[in-house]
Design a protein around this motif. Sequence first.
Motif, short mmCIF file in Angstrom:
data_model
loop_
_atom_site.label_atom_id
_atom_site.label_comp_id
_atom_site.label_asym_id
_atom_site.label_seq_id
_atom_site.Cartn_x
_atom_site.Cartn_y
_atom_site.Cartn_z
N ARG A 126 25.50 3.58 -14.47
CA ARG A 126 25.82 3.63 -15.90
C ARG A 126 26.35 5.00 -16.29
N CYS A 127 25.71 6.06 -15.83
CA CYS A 127 26.15 7.42 -16.17
C CYS A 127 27.56 7.68 -15.65
N TRP A 128 27.84 7.19 -14.43
CA TRP A 128 29.19 7.40 -13.86
C TRP A 128 30.24 6.66 -14.68
N VAL A 129 29.94 5.43 -15.06
CA VAL A 129 30.88 4.65 -15.86
C VAL A 129 31.15 5.34 -17.19
N GLU A 130 30.09 5.77 -17.85
CA GLU A 130 30.24 6.43 -19.15
C GLU A 130 31.08 7.70 -19.03
N GLU A 131 30.82 8.50 -18.01
CA GLU A 131 31.57 9.75 -17.84
C GLU A 131 33.04 9.46 -17.54
N THR A 132 33.31 8.47 -16.73
CA THR A 132 34.69 8.12 -16.41
C THR A 132 35.43 7.64 -17.65
N LEU A 133 34.77 6.86 -18.49
CA LEU A 133 35.39 6.38 -19.72
C LEU A 133 35.59 7.52 -20.72
N ARG A 134 34.68 8.47 -20.75
CA ARG A 134 34.88 9.64 -21.62
C ARG A 134 36.11 10.43 -21.18
N GLN A 135 36.30 10.56 -19.88
CA GLN A 135 37.48 11.23 -19.37
C GLN A 135 38.74 10.44 -19.70
N ALA A 136 38.64 9.11 -19.61
CA ALA A 136 39.79 8.27 -19.96
C ALA A 136 40.14 8.44 -21.43
N GLU A 137 39.14 8.51 -22.28
CA GLU A 137 39.39 8.71 -23.71
C GLU A 137 40.05 10.06 -23.96
N ALA A 138 39.55 11.10 -23.29
CA ALA A 138 40.11 12.44 -23.48
C ALA A 138 41.57 12.51 -23.04
N GLU A 139 41.95 11.67 -22.10
CA GLU A 139 43.32 11.68 -21.59
C GLU A 139 44.20 10.64 -22.29
N GLY A 140 43.68 10.05 -23.37
CA GLY A 140 44.47 9.13 -24.18
C GLY A 140 44.72 7.78 -23.54
N VAL A 148 33.78 4.51 -26.58
CA VAL A 148 33.39 4.68 -25.18
C VAL A 148 32.09 3.95 -24.90
N GLN A 149 31.12 4.07 -25.78
CA GLN A 149 29.83 3.44 -25.54
C GLN A 149 29.94 1.92 -25.48
N ASP A 150 30.80 1.35 -26.35
CA ASP A 150 30.99 -0.10 -26.32
C ASP A 150 31.64 -0.54 -25.01
N ALA A 151 32.65 0.22 -24.59
CA ALA A 151 33.32 -0.12 -23.34
C ALA A 151 32.38 0.01 -22.16
N ALA A 152 31.59 1.07 -22.15
CA ALA A 152 30.64 1.28 -21.05
C ALA A 152 29.61 0.16 -21.02
N THR A 153 29.15 -0.26 -22.19
CA THR A 153 28.18 -1.36 -22.24
C THR A 153 28.74 -2.61 -21.59
N ALA A 154 29.99 -2.93 -21.91
CA ALA A 154 30.62 -4.13 -21.34
C ALA A 154 30.76 -4.02 -19.83
N VAL A 155 31.22 -2.86 -19.35
CA VAL A 155 31.44 -2.68 -17.91
C VAL A 155 30.13 -2.70 -17.15
N VAL A 156 29.14 -1.96 -17.64
CA VAL A 156 27.86 -1.89 -16.93
C VAL A 156 27.15 -3.24 -16.96
N ALA A 157 27.15 -3.90 -18.11
CA ALA A 157 26.49 -5.21 -18.20
C ALA A 157 27.12 -6.19 -17.22
N ALA A 158 28.44 -6.19 -17.14
CA ALA A 158 29.12 -7.13 -16.24
C ALA A 158 28.86 -6.79 -14.78
N THR A 159 29.04 -5.52 -14.40
CA THR A 159 28.92 -5.17 -12.99
C THR A 159 27.48 -5.27 -12.50
N VAL A 160 26.52 -4.88 -13.32
CA VAL A 160 25.12 -5.04 -12.91
C VAL A 160 24.76 -6.53 -12.88
N GLY A 161 25.35 -7.30 -13.80
CA GLY A 161 25.16 -8.75 -13.75
C GLY A 161 25.68 -9.35 -12.46
N PHE A 162 26.86 -8.89 -12.02
CA PHE A 162 27.39 -9.36 -10.74
C PHE A 162 26.43 -9.01 -9.60
#
Length: 209
Positions: A126-140, A148-162
Amino acid sequence: MVKQERAARTRETLIRSAAEIFDRDGFSTASLTAISSRAGVSNGALHFHFSTKAVLVDVVEETALTRLLAVTNGAPPLGTSRVQLLVDVSHALADALHDDVVLRVGFALGGETSRPPRTDLRQRWRCWVEETLRQAEAEGELRRGTAVQDAATAVVAATVGFEVLGVRDPTWLAASTVTRFWRLLLPTLVAARLTMVEAGGTRQPSPAA
C-alpha cells in the motif's frame, strides 16, 4: 565451507517447506513435524535452524519481504511514466504471487489474526502504491480531480483482492485479470496527454502467467 553451504541450503529448504505447509494447512494448524518431513530433514535439524515455530514464521515473513522489495524496487526503463510503472509492477506482483509460495504466504500472514505481523507486506505494498501515485500526480500524469488516496484505495483493494482470491483460484492472478482491471481504471485515472499506458504491462510475462 561445504558444511556452511549445506546448512544454508537446508535453511532455504526449511523456509520454502514451511511456506508450503502454511499455504496448505494454515498457520495455526501447521506443525513443525510436517514442515521437517516436507523438507526431508529431522526435527532436530529444524530446531537447529529455528528454535520455535514463531521464529520460523518471522523468517518466512522476512524472506517474503525481500522478494516483495525485489518486485517493487527495480529501476524503471528510461522514459517510463509513473502510471506505467505502477501497471507493470502490479503485473509483476501478480505473477510472483502465482509462482512464489514464500511471497504468497508472506502476504497472507499479514491477515493472520492469531499473531501480530512483524512485517505487514500488504501495508508495504500500500505504501509503495501511494508513493508511486504521488509521484505520478507531481509529474502531471493523473487526470485533474483525481485524488491520490482514492486512486490508491482502488489499486490496493483490487490487487490485494486478487492476492486473497488467487489462493484458491489462480486465474485471479493471471495477466488477463490484471489487464482487465487496468483497462477499466486507466481512463478515469490518467491525464488526457498520457495516451500510451499499456494496461497489459510492458514487461515480458512469465510462461505461468
